[in-house]
Write an enzyme that holds these catalytic residues in place. Structure first.
Site, PDB file in Angstrom:
ATOM      1  N   ASP A  56      -8.241  -4.501  -1.659  1.00 26.69           N
ATOM      2  CA  ASP A  56      -6.948  -4.108  -0.703  1.00 26.69           C
ATOM      3  C   ASP A  56      -6.964  -3.368   0.182  1.00 26.69           C
ATOM      4  O   ASP A  56      -7.834  -2.540   0.287  1.00 26.69           O
ATOM      5  CB  ASP A  56      -5.839  -3.411  -1.796  1.00 26.69           C
ATOM      6  CG  ASP A  56      -4.625  -3.572  -1.513  1.00 26.69           C
ATOM      7  OD1 ASP A  56      -3.412  -4.282  -2.128  1.00 26.69           O
ATOM      8  OD2 ASP A  56      -4.028  -2.868  -0.269  1.00 26.69           O
ATOM      9  N   ILE A  57      -6.470  -3.776   1.464  1.00 28.03           N
ATOM     10  CA  ILE A  57      -6.680  -3.113   2.618  1.00 28.03           C
ATOM     11  C   ILE A  57      -5.869  -1.466   2.773  1.00 28.03           C
ATOM     12  O   ILE A  57      -6.374  -0.777   3.476  1.00 28.03           O
ATOM     13  CB  ILE A  57      -5.887  -4.065   3.875  1.00 28.03           C
ATOM     14  CG1 ILE A  57      -6.434  -3.486   5.375  1.00 28.03           C
ATOM     15  CG2 ILE A  57      -4.239  -3.531   3.791  1.00 28.03           C
ATOM     16  CD1 ILE A  57      -6.061  -4.530   6.385  1.00 28.03           C
ATOM     17  N   VAL A  91       3.860  -9.284   0.154  1.00 31.16           N
ATOM     18  CA  VAL A  91       2.956 -10.599   0.517  1.00 31.16           C
ATOM     19  C   VAL A  91       3.446 -11.545  -0.522  1.00 31.16           C
ATOM     20  O   VAL A  91       3.462 -11.426  -1.682  1.00 31.16           O
ATOM     21  CB  VAL A  91       1.445 -10.481   0.593  1.00 31.16           C
ATOM     22  CG1 VAL A  91       0.994 -11.593   0.970  1.00 31.16           C
ATOM     23  CG2 VAL A  91       1.142  -9.180   1.461  1.00 31.16           C
ATOM     24  N   HIS A 108      -2.944  -7.437  -8.889  1.00 30.13           N
ATOM     25  CA  HIS A 108      -3.869  -6.173  -8.454  1.00 30.13           C
ATOM     26  C   HIS A 108      -4.426  -5.598  -9.360  1.00 30.13           C
ATOM     27  O   HIS A 108      -3.911  -5.435 -10.832  1.00 30.13           O
ATOM     28  CB  HIS A 108      -2.421  -5.064  -8.092  1.00 30.13           C
ATOM     29  CG  HIS A 108      -1.596  -5.368  -6.993  1.00 30.13           C
ATOM     30  ND1 HIS A 108      -1.915  -4.682  -5.772  1.00 30.13           N
ATOM     31  CD2 HIS A 108      -0.465  -6.022  -6.669  1.00 30.13           C
ATOM     32  CE1 HIS A 108      -0.886  -5.040  -4.686  1.00 30.13           C
ATOM     33  NE2 HIS A 108      -0.090  -5.846  -5.620  1.00 30.13           N
ATOM     34  N   HIS A 130      -0.470 -12.623  -6.231  1.00 29.37           N
ATOM     35  CA  HIS A 130      -1.856 -11.975  -6.167  1.00 29.37           C
ATOM     36  C   HIS A 130      -1.571 -10.847  -7.499  1.00 29.37           C
ATOM     37  O   HIS A 130      -0.512 -10.228  -7.636  1.00 29.37           O
ATOM     38  CB  HIS A 130      -1.805 -11.195  -5.114  1.00 29.37           C
ATOM     39  CG  HIS A 130      -0.637 -10.168  -4.274  1.00 29.37           C
ATOM     40  ND1 HIS A 130       0.293 -10.734  -3.781  1.00 29.37           N
ATOM     41  CD2 HIS A 130      -0.485  -9.035  -4.297  1.00 29.37           C
ATOM     42  CE1 HIS A 130       1.210  -9.933  -3.550  1.00 29.37           C
ATOM     43  NE2 HIS A 130       0.834  -8.845  -4.023  1.00 29.37           N
TER      44      HIS A 130
END
Ligand code: 5GP
Ligand code: ZN
Length: 113
Positions: A30-31, A96, A102, A100
């Protein structure tokens, strides 16, 4: 899908190191990590939210948990513990809109439920 950041990552249009990849899934950091280990696992297929999952996706979702387990071992968070989170839509805090998962760990995580 055009203009989907995670499709672009999966297609390598945006350069991102993959921690795992196969024909259906990719995983990357993750960014903006919310824990010492914060990995995102996504299908290559553009599925906006959990609400859009179909029966034919069952095997892929099962595999996501297998990949999460493997990454948890690899990043040394399996024994101490970790959390897998999927946010859905506005109230779930989804930002987003490409499904996804996490994978979070590496410290004691705050209680959410
Ligand atoms: P959501 O809130 O939708 O469940 O989580 C979206 C996550 O994607 C956030 O944790 C955010 O930091 C991460 N993210 C957003 N854009 C990028 C990006 O371009 N690259 C990576 N690696 N992560 C991103
Ligand atoms: Zn997408």
């Amino acid at each position: 899908m055009e203009d989907c950041i995670f499709c672009k990552i999966a297609n390598r249009e945006i350069n991102t190191e993959f921690l795992y990849e196969d024909s259906e899934l990719v995983a990357f950091r993750d960014i903006a990590p919310k824990a010492p280990v914060h990995i995102l696992i996504i299908p290559r297929k553009h599925i906006p939210t959990i609400n859009d999952l179909e029966e034919e996706d069952n095997q892929m979702v099962g595999k996501i948990y297998q990949v999460a387990k493997k990454l948890a071992e690899e990043y040394n968070i399996a024994e101490d513990g970790y959390r897998i989170v999927v946010n859905c839509n506005a109230n779930g805090g989804q930002v987003v809109y490409h499904l996804h998962f996490h994978l979070l760990g590496g410290e004691k995580l705050g209680d959410i439920c």
